[in-house]
Design a protein around this motif. Sequence first.
Motif, PDB file in Angstrom:
ATOM      1  N   PHE A  64       0.824  -1.201   0.000  1.00 18.84           N
ATOM      2  CA  PHE A  64       0.000   0.000   0.000  1.00 18.84           C
ATOM      3  C   PHE A  64       0.860   1.254   0.000  1.00 18.84           C
ATOM      4  O   PHE A  64       1.819   1.377   0.770  1.00 18.84           O
ATOM      5  CB  PHE A  64      -0.914  -0.006   1.219  1.00 18.84           C
ATOM      6  CG  PHE A  64      -1.772   1.216   1.350  1.00 18.84           C
ATOM      7  CD1 PHE A  64      -2.781   1.473   0.439  1.00 18.84           C
ATOM      8  CD2 PHE A  64      -1.550   2.117   2.386  1.00 18.84           C
ATOM      9  CE1 PHE A  64      -3.573   2.599   0.556  1.00 18.84           C
ATOM     10  CE2 PHE A  64      -2.336   3.241   2.520  1.00 18.84           C
ATOM     11  CZ  PHE A  64      -3.351   3.485   1.601  1.00 18.84           C
ATOM     12  N   ASP A  65       0.523   2.185  -0.885  1.00 20.34           N
ATOM     13  CA  ASP A  65       1.214   3.467  -0.981  1.00 20.34           C
ATOM     14  C   ASP A  65       0.218   4.561  -0.586  1.00 20.34           C
ATOM     15  O   ASP A  65      -0.695   4.881  -1.352  1.00 20.34           O
ATOM     16  CB  ASP A  65       1.713   3.693  -2.407  1.00 20.34           C
ATOM     17  CG  ASP A  65       2.474   5.000  -2.565  1.00 20.34           C
ATOM     18  OD1 ASP A  65       2.533   5.788  -1.591  1.00 20.34           O
ATOM     19  OD2 ASP A  65       3.007   5.238  -3.671  1.00 20.34           O
ATOM     20  N   PRO A  66       0.348   5.128   0.622  1.00 16.56           N
ATOM     21  CA  PRO A  66      -0.641   6.120   1.070  1.00 16.56           C
ATOM     22  C   PRO A  66      -0.690   7.368   0.210  1.00 16.56           C
ATOM     23  O   PRO A  66      -1.694   8.083   0.224  1.00 16.56           O
ATOM     24  CB  PRO A  66      -0.187   6.443   2.498  1.00 16.56           C
ATOM     25  CG  PRO A  66       1.244   6.017   2.578  1.00 16.56           C
ATOM     26  CD  PRO A  66       1.383   4.865   1.639  1.00 16.56           C
ATOM     27  N   SER A  67       0.365   7.622  -0.574  1.00 15.24           N
ATOM     28  CA  SER A  67       0.359   8.820  -1.422  1.00 15.24           C
ATOM     29  C   SER A  67      -0.614   8.690  -2.590  1.00 15.24           C
ATOM     30  O   SER A  67      -0.956   9.675  -3.229  1.00 15.24           O
ATOM     31  CB  SER A  67       1.766   9.102  -1.947  1.00 15.24           C
ATOM     32  OG  SER A  67       2.172   8.109  -2.875  1.00 15.24           O
ATOM     33  N   ARG A  68      -1.031   7.469  -2.896  1.00 13.42           N
ATOM     34  CA  ARG A  68      -2.040   7.252  -3.946  1.00 13.42           C
ATOM     35  C   ARG A  68      -3.071   6.231  -3.454  1.00 13.42           C
ATOM     36  O   ARG A  68      -3.343   5.219  -4.095  1.00 13.42           O
ATOM     37  CB  ARG A  68      -1.385   6.816  -5.258  1.00 13.42           C
ATOM     38  CG  ARG A  68      -0.424   5.658  -5.167  1.00 13.42           C
ATOM     39  CD  ARG A  68       0.246   5.375  -6.516  1.00 13.42           C
ATOM     40  NE  ARG A  68       1.021   4.135  -6.480  1.00 13.42           N
ATOM     41  CZ  ARG A  68       0.535   2.943  -6.807  1.00 13.42           C
ATOM     42  NH1 ARG A  68      -0.723   2.829  -7.200  1.00 13.42           N
ATOM     43  NH2 ARG A  68       1.298   1.868  -6.766  1.00 13.42           N
ATOM     44  N   ALA A  69      -3.616   6.522  -2.296  1.00 15.17           N
ATOM     45  CA  ALA A  69      -4.543   5.600  -1.633  1.00 15.17           C
ATOM     46  C   ALA A  69      -5.741   5.260  -2.519  1.00 15.17           C
ATOM     47  O   ALA A  69      -6.296   4.152  -2.427  1.00 15.17           O
ATOM     48  CB  ALA A  69      -5.015   6.206  -0.316  1.00 15.17           C
ATOM     49  N   GLN A  70      -6.120   6.200  -3.380  1.00 13.48           N
ATOM     50  CA  GLN A  70      -7.300   5.974  -4.222  1.00 13.48           C
ATOM     51  C   GLN A  70      -7.096   4.835  -5.226  1.00 13.48           C
ATOM     52  O   GLN A  70      -8.071   4.306  -5.780  1.00 13.48           O
ATOM     53  CB  GLN A  70      -7.674   7.261  -4.980  1.00 13.48           C
ATOM     54  CG  GLN A  70      -6.701   7.671  -6.076  1.00 13.48           C
ATOM     55  CD  GLN A  70      -5.451   8.380  -5.558  1.00 13.48           C
ATOM     56  OE1 GLN A  70      -5.291   8.561  -4.336  1.00 13.48           O
ATOM     57  NE2 GLN A  70      -4.571   8.771  -6.465  1.00 13.48           N
ATOM     58  N   ASP A  71      -5.848   4.447  -5.452  1.00 18.09           N
ATOM     59  CA  ASP A  71      -5.558   3.383  -6.419  1.00 18.09           C
ATOM     60  C   ASP A  71      -5.709   1.990  -5.815  1.00 18.09           C
ATOM     61  O   ASP A  71      -5.624   0.993  -6.545  1.00 18.09           O
ATOM     62  CB  ASP A  71      -4.139   3.530  -6.972  1.00 18.09           C
ATOM     63  CG  ASP A  71      -3.962   4.780  -7.818  1.00 18.09           C
ATOM     64  OD1 ASP A  71      -4.975   5.248  -8.378  1.00 18.09           O
ATOM     65  OD2 ASP A  71      -2.826   5.285  -7.912  1.00 18.09           O
TER      66      ASP A  71
END
Length: 465
Positions: A405-412
Amino acid sequence: MASSLFTKTSLPSKSFNKSLNAHSISSFKLPVSLSFKPRTTLPKRFSLRAGLIEPDGGRLVDLRVAEPERDLKKREAALLPRVKLTTIDVQWVHVLSEGWASPLTGFMRESEFLQTLHFNSLRLDDGSFVNMSVPIVLAIDDSQKERIGESNRVALVDSDDNPLAILTDIEIYKHPKEERIARTWGTTAPGLPYVEETITNAGNWLIGGDLEVIEPIKYHDGLDRFRLSPAELREEFERRNADAVFAFQLRNPVHNGHALLMTDTRRRLLEMGFKNPILLLHPLGGYTKADDVPLSWRMKQHEKVLEDGVLDPETTVVSIFPSPMHYAGPTEVQWHAKSRINAGANFYIVGRDPAGMGHPVEKRDLYDADHGKKVLSMAPGLERLNILPFKVAAYDRTQGKMAFFDPSRAQDFLFISGTKMRTLAKNKENPPDGFMCPGGWKVLVEYYDSLTPSDNGRIAEAVPA
């Protein structure tokens, strides 16, 4: 599959001090283990010594009677007072007999029980500590206590009155149910699965003593070849020239997020300088609650995961851990970690809310999701074990696969919960491509399709025989 049946090897048992000096435990500092990602609040370290870790207490306990002596022990058992075991009791006999709880040599006497409840550890004769966080005890009722009388030995028999073991030098003491439940689970709320199955209606006495297990515990369900003892696992790790063993405990089907965590762990261990780290994929095989996928179906699913190449059979050993499941969160996860030390693991992967469950009454998790990994990194008696917290994995829509998980692009990212996964399988719907290997998902769909309303969500499991 990745594991196979090995020749049984008997190891000399180590007698554990049955009268532990519980009142004179000296003070000790809480140990701290490293994770891959240092946290600011806890100092970290790794133990990088290659090779298999020593069992707790220095020697692996083996309580199984040698084959030439079995007939004699059966005759002895026939003359003793009898205690009939439940299915879960037999699973604990299995656990104790093979040394998963080393250095314990039988069901806990009162001093061991109290240390486990209050300290989550046991003090050895040399003053050192080993972790022990869940009581391994045997309950009896008033009538059984009366029948035992002054005898210092009892025969433990299965549901068909077949003698399984002899418990010697026994001690009978009160079963403080409320205290046991409160200290193990942190709540006495109704609806705790293990409590309702094993404790609520159990006898008001506990009986402890040293075990002599007359024959190895077998289940005859087609899976016994995967029930490798700690000694057999160590033999296999040595055969594969493992210089590190990292254990992954699970009671659910393996999806590609799990596989990512396991393969990434091996990559990191290689980067740290290990030459041949081996994964112990270790599904729990004892009692589980009614809505968990039964062991036989989980093993079919795990087989497909290896067949489809999601995990490498050359660097993976699949084996069944015989312990019953408590769902006791941070308390129980210490037991899961400690037992893997005795099997030779020096690294233990821990994830979100290990051994946890939803609160049985309120609409929330029973335990804080991060407490399990934090407790493991500080638990007394686990200093030698390196704790590896999960990174969070989720389905990455941009890549069409499970990824960290990458919180900088959570929408992905899409988080597919266990509830969502079960709903999809029950409805014979497919998850997003890349969530689980097709063969493994097919097994899961077949399991839910096999259920009928009368099954009440669960297919009967095999019992020890």
